[in-house]
Design a protein around this motif. Structure first.
Motif, PDB file in Angstrom:
ATOM      1  N   TRP A 151       0.830  -1.199   0.000  1.00 31.11           N
ATOM      2  CA  TRP A 151       0.000   0.000   0.000  1.00 31.11           C
ATOM      3  C   TRP A 151       0.872   1.260   0.000  1.00 31.11           C
ATOM      4  CZ3 TRP A 151      -0.840   3.983   3.568  1.00 31.11           C
ATOM      5  CH2 TRP A 151      -1.930   4.809   3.272  1.00 31.11           C
ATOM      6  N   THR A 152       1.917   1.283   0.806  1.00 34.34           N
ATOM      7  CA  THR A 152       2.828   2.425   0.878  1.00 34.34           C
ATOM      8  C   THR A 152       3.528   2.639  -0.461  1.00 34.34           C
ATOM      9  OG1 THR A 152       3.195   1.996   3.221  1.00 34.34           O
ATOM     10  CG2 THR A 152       4.816   3.381   2.118  1.00 34.34           C
ATOM     11  N   TYR A 153       3.966   1.564  -1.095  1.00 33.55           N
ATOM     12  CA  TYR A 153       4.631   1.659  -2.401  1.00 33.55           C
ATOM     13  C   TYR A 153       3.674   2.239  -3.444  1.00 33.55           C
ATOM     14  CZ  TYR A 153       6.826   0.320  -6.786  1.00 33.55           C
ATOM     15  OH  TYR A 153       7.364   0.342  -8.037  1.00 33.55           O
ATOM     16  N   ALA A 154       2.434   1.758  -3.449  1.00 36.37           N
ATOM     17  CA  ALA A 154       1.445   2.243  -4.417  1.00 36.37           C
ATOM     18  C   ALA A 154       1.169   3.730  -4.201  1.00 36.37           C
ATOM     19  CB  ALA A 154       0.161   1.432  -4.301  1.00 36.37           C
ATOM     20  N   GLN A 155       1.107   4.163  -2.953  1.00 34.36           N
ATOM     21  CA  GLN A 155       0.878   5.577  -2.659  1.00 34.36           C
ATOM     22  C   GLN A 155       2.043   6.437  -3.151  1.00 34.36           C
ATOM     23  OE1 GLN A 155      -1.725   6.930  -1.862  1.00 34.36           O
ATOM     24  NE2 GLN A 155      -2.966   5.545  -0.672  1.00 34.36           N
ATOM     25  N   ALA A 156       3.253   5.988  -2.897  1.00 34.63           N
ATOM     26  CA  ALA A 156       4.441   6.755  -3.296  1.00 34.63           C
ATOM     27  C   ALA A 156       4.596   6.782  -4.812  1.00 34.63           C
ATOM     28  CB  ALA A 156       5.691   6.166  -2.654  1.00 34.63           C
ATOM     29  N   ARG A 157       4.288   5.696  -5.457  1.00 32.06           N
ATOM     30  CA  ARG A 157       4.436   5.614  -6.914  1.00 32.06           C
ATOM     31  C   ARG A 157       3.494   6.575  -7.623  1.00 32.06           C
ATOM     32  NH1 ARG A 157       7.053   3.294 -10.842  1.00 32.06           N
ATOM     33  NH2 ARG A 157       6.033   2.161 -12.500  1.00 32.06           N
ATOM     34  N   GLY A 158       2.317   6.766  -7.085  1.00 29.44           N
ATOM     35  CA  GLY A 158       1.344   7.655  -7.701  1.00 29.44           C
ATOM     36  C   GLY A 158       1.374   9.063  -7.135  1.00 29.44           C
ATOM     37  N   ASP A 159       2.368   9.372  -6.306  1.00 30.13           N
ATOM     38  CA  ASP A 159       2.453  10.666  -5.645  1.00 30.13           C
ATOM     39  C   ASP A 159       2.798  11.762  -6.653  1.00 30.13           C
ATOM     40  OD1 ASP A 159       2.690  12.690  -3.830  1.00 30.13           O
ATOM     41  OD2 ASP A 159       4.417  11.844  -2.777  1.00 30.13           O
ATOM     42  N   ASP A 160       1.983  12.825  -6.695  1.00 33.41           N
ATOM     43  CA  ASP A 160       2.221  13.931  -7.612  1.00 33.41           C
ATOM     44  C   ASP A 160       3.514  14.671  -7.300  1.00 33.41           C
ATOM     45  OD1 ASP A 160      -0.069  13.397  -9.034  1.00 33.41           O
ATOM     46  OD2 ASP A 160      -1.287  14.894  -7.980  1.00 33.41           O
ATOM     47  N   SER A 161       3.859  14.783  -6.029  1.00 31.32           N
ATOM     48  CA  SER A 161       5.082  15.508  -5.686  1.00 31.32           C
ATOM     49  C   SER A 161       6.323  14.754  -6.158  1.00 31.32           C
ATOM     50  CB  SER A 161       5.158  15.781  -4.183  1.00 31.32           C
ATOM     51  OG  SER A 161       5.203  14.583  -3.463  1.00 31.32           O
ATOM     52  N   LEU A 162       6.249  13.435  -6.207  1.00 27.20           N
ATOM     53  CA  LEU A 162       7.363  12.643  -6.720  1.00 27.20           C
ATOM     54  C   LEU A 162       7.534  12.886  -8.222  1.00 27.20           C
ATOM     55  CD1 LEU A 162       9.513  10.526  -6.019  1.00 27.20           C
ATOM     56  CD2 LEU A 162       7.814   8.769  -6.515  1.00 27.20           C
ATOM     57  N   ALA A 163       6.428  12.905  -8.954  1.00 26.08           N
ATOM     58  CA  ALA A 163       6.476  13.174 -10.394  1.00 26.08           C
ATOM     59  C   ALA A 163       6.984  14.601 -10.645  1.00 26.08           C
ATOM     60  CB  ALA A 163       5.099  12.978 -11.018  1.00 26.08           C
ATOM     61  N   TYR A 164       6.540  15.545  -9.834  1.00 22.86           N
ATOM     62  CA  TYR A 164       6.985  16.933  -9.972  1.00 22.86           C
ATOM     63  C   TYR A 164       8.493  17.030  -9.714  1.00 22.86           C
ATOM     64  CZ  TYR A 164       7.062  22.003  -9.332  1.00 22.86           C
ATOM     65  OH  TYR A 164       7.331  23.339  -9.462  1.00 22.86           O
ATOM     66  N   GLY A 165       8.971  16.310  -8.714  1.00 26.06           N
ATOM     67  CA  GLY A 165      10.403  16.315  -8.412  1.00 26.06           C
ATOM     68  C   GLY A 165      11.231  15.753  -9.554  1.00 26.06           C
ATOM     69  N   ARG A 166      10.734  14.678 -10.170  1.00 24.61           N
ATOM     70  CA  ARG A 166      11.448  14.103 -11.322  1.00 24.61           C
ATOM     71  C   ARG A 166      11.499  15.097 -12.476  1.00 24.61           C
ATOM     72  NH1 ARG A 166       8.066   9.488 -11.466  1.00 24.61           N
ATOM     73  NH2 ARG A 166       8.624   8.257  -9.671  1.00 24.61           N
ATOM     74  N   GLU A 167      10.387  15.765 -12.739  1.00 19.38           N
ATOM     75  CA  GLU A 167      10.319  16.744 -13.828  1.00 19.38           C
ATOM     76  C   GLU A 167      11.252  17.920 -13.541  1.00 19.38           C
ATOM     77  OE1 GLU A 167       8.857  17.594 -17.577  1.00 19.38           O
ATOM     78  OE2 GLU A 167       8.193  15.913 -16.365  1.00 19.38           O
ATOM     79  N   ARG A 168      11.292  18.360 -12.279  1.00 19.31           N
ATOM     80  CA  ARG A 168      12.176  19.453 -11.887  1.00 19.31           C
ATOM     81  C   ARG A 168      13.639  19.066 -12.112  1.00 19.31           C
ATOM     82  NH1 ARG A 168      11.706  19.364  -6.406  1.00 19.31           N
ATOM     83  NH2 ARG A 168      13.448  17.930  -6.496  1.00 19.31           N
ATOM     84  N   ASP A 169      14.011  17.856 -11.688  1.00 24.00           N
ATOM     85  CA  ASP A 169      15.388  17.400 -11.859  1.00 24.00           C
ATOM     86  C   ASP A 169      15.765  17.297 -13.331  1.00 24.00           C
ATOM     87  OD1 ASP A 169      15.544  17.281  -9.115  1.00 24.00           O
ATOM     88  OD2 ASP A 169      15.401  15.091  -9.006  1.00 24.00           O
ATOM     89  N   GLU A 170      14.828  16.823 -14.145  1.00 17.00           N
ATOM     90  CA  GLU A 170      15.093  16.685 -15.580  1.00 17.00           C
ATOM     91  C   GLU A 170      15.252  18.061 -16.234  1.00 17.00           C
ATOM     92  OE1 GLU A 170      12.847  14.882 -19.468  1.00 17.00           O
ATOM     93  OE2 GLU A 170      12.585  13.844 -17.556  1.00 17.00           O
ATOM     94  N   ALA A 171      14.377  19.006 -15.884  1.00 17.15           N
ATOM     95  CA  ALA A 171      14.469  20.360 -16.443  1.00 17.15           C
ATOM     96  C   ALA A 171      15.791  21.015 -16.045  1.00 17.15           C
ATOM     97  CB  ALA A 171      13.284  21.203 -15.980  1.00 17.15           C
ATOM     98  N   LEU A 172      16.178  20.860 -14.793  1.00 16.94           N
ATOM     99  CA  LEU A 172      17.440  21.443 -14.320  1.00 16.94           C
ATOM    100  C   LEU A 172      18.631  20.833 -15.046  1.00 16.94           C
ATOM    101  CD1 LEU A 172      18.968  23.304 -12.382  1.00 16.94           C
ATOM    102  CD2 LEU A 172      18.846  21.486 -10.681  1.00 16.94           C
ATOM    103  N   SER A 173      18.651  19.522 -15.182  1.00 16.07           N
ATOM    104  CA  SER A 173      19.758  18.835 -15.860  1.00 16.07           C
ATOM    105  C   SER A 173      19.847  19.246 -17.326  1.00 16.07           C
ATOM    106  CB  SER A 173      19.572  17.324 -15.732  1.00 16.07           C
ATOM    107  OG  SER A 173      20.559  16.647 -16.464  1.00 16.07           O
ATOM    108  N   ASP A 174      18.702  19.208 -18.028  1.00 13.17           N
ATOM    109  CA  ASP A 174      18.695  19.600 -19.441  1.00 13.17           C
ATOM    110  C   ASP A 174      19.071  21.065 -19.600  1.00 13.17           C
ATOM    111  OD1 ASP A 174      17.928  17.034 -20.114  1.00 13.17           O
ATOM    112  OD2 ASP A 174      15.908  17.575 -20.785  1.00 13.17           O
ATOM    113  N   GLY A 175      18.571  21.929 -18.714  1.00 15.44           N
ATOM    114  CA  GLY A 175      18.875  23.354 -18.791  1.00 15.44           C
ATOM    115  C   GLY A 175      20.356  23.627 -18.604  1.00 15.44           C
TER     116      GLY A 175
END
Length: 172
Positions: free
Chosen positions: A24-48
């Motif tokens: 249940w904890t894994y499923a919650q974390a996997r679908g967490d919007d803040s986790l997806a936002y963090g990945r997108e932020r890291d990707e934008a920073l790296s590409d930039g």
């Protein structure tokens, strides 16, 4: 014997409860919007960071190398900036190598696919025929846009003026 079965049964129930809670904890974390936002932020920073380094680098030791450098600039940019860079004529002259020393995102809109990045770039410029480069530091602000391929590219680029200290103002 009864006691052994009771202990084994209780252990099995605890193990199943632990596995269920973990799933249940894994499923919650996997679908967490803040986790997806963090990945997108890291990707934008790296590409930039990568794109800014490219946009501050040009080997102009020959026209052919300058032409290749301008193509690299265009590959790092999008929108009007890409068009503007495409109009640059390749010329032999000084060469520059940019290194992003610090960078941070100041804004990120994942829905619109836009971000703002501020960075400090160290640029080493080597005049044509010289062996020793001179170094300069720039502070830049870049507007990034996510392309259809999912990459972040530079849409607009501007210099950020350095603030003067009181000591510098007194010496003028």
């Amino acid at each position: 014997m009864r006691r052994t079965r009771a202990v084994a049964g209780a252990g099995l129930v605890l193990a199943l409860a632990f596995c269920g809670a973990g799933a249940w904890t894994y499923a919650q974390a996997r679908g967490d919007d803040s986790l997806a936002y963090g990945r997108e932020r890291d990707e934008a920073l790296s590409d930039g960071r990568e794109r800014l380094a490219v946009l501050n680098t040009l080997d102009a030791s020959s026209r052919q190398r300058a032409r290749a450098g301008i193509q690299d600039w265009r590959a790092a940019a999008t929108g009007p900036l890409r068009q503007e860079l495409g109009a640059t004529a390749p010329r032999k002259g000084p060469s520059a190598r940019g290194t992003v020393t610090e960078a941070a995102l100041t804004a990120l809109d994942t829905r619109a696919g836009t971000a703002k990045l501020v960075a400090t770039v160290r640029v080493e410029v080597t005049p044509a025929g010289a062996k020793t480069p001179t170094a300069d530091r720039k502070r830049l602000e870049a507007v990034l846009a996510r392309t259809g391929e999912g990459e972040w590219k530079v849409k607009a680029l501007s210099a950020v003026p350095l603030a003067r200290t009181a000591k510098e103002d007194e010496s003028r």
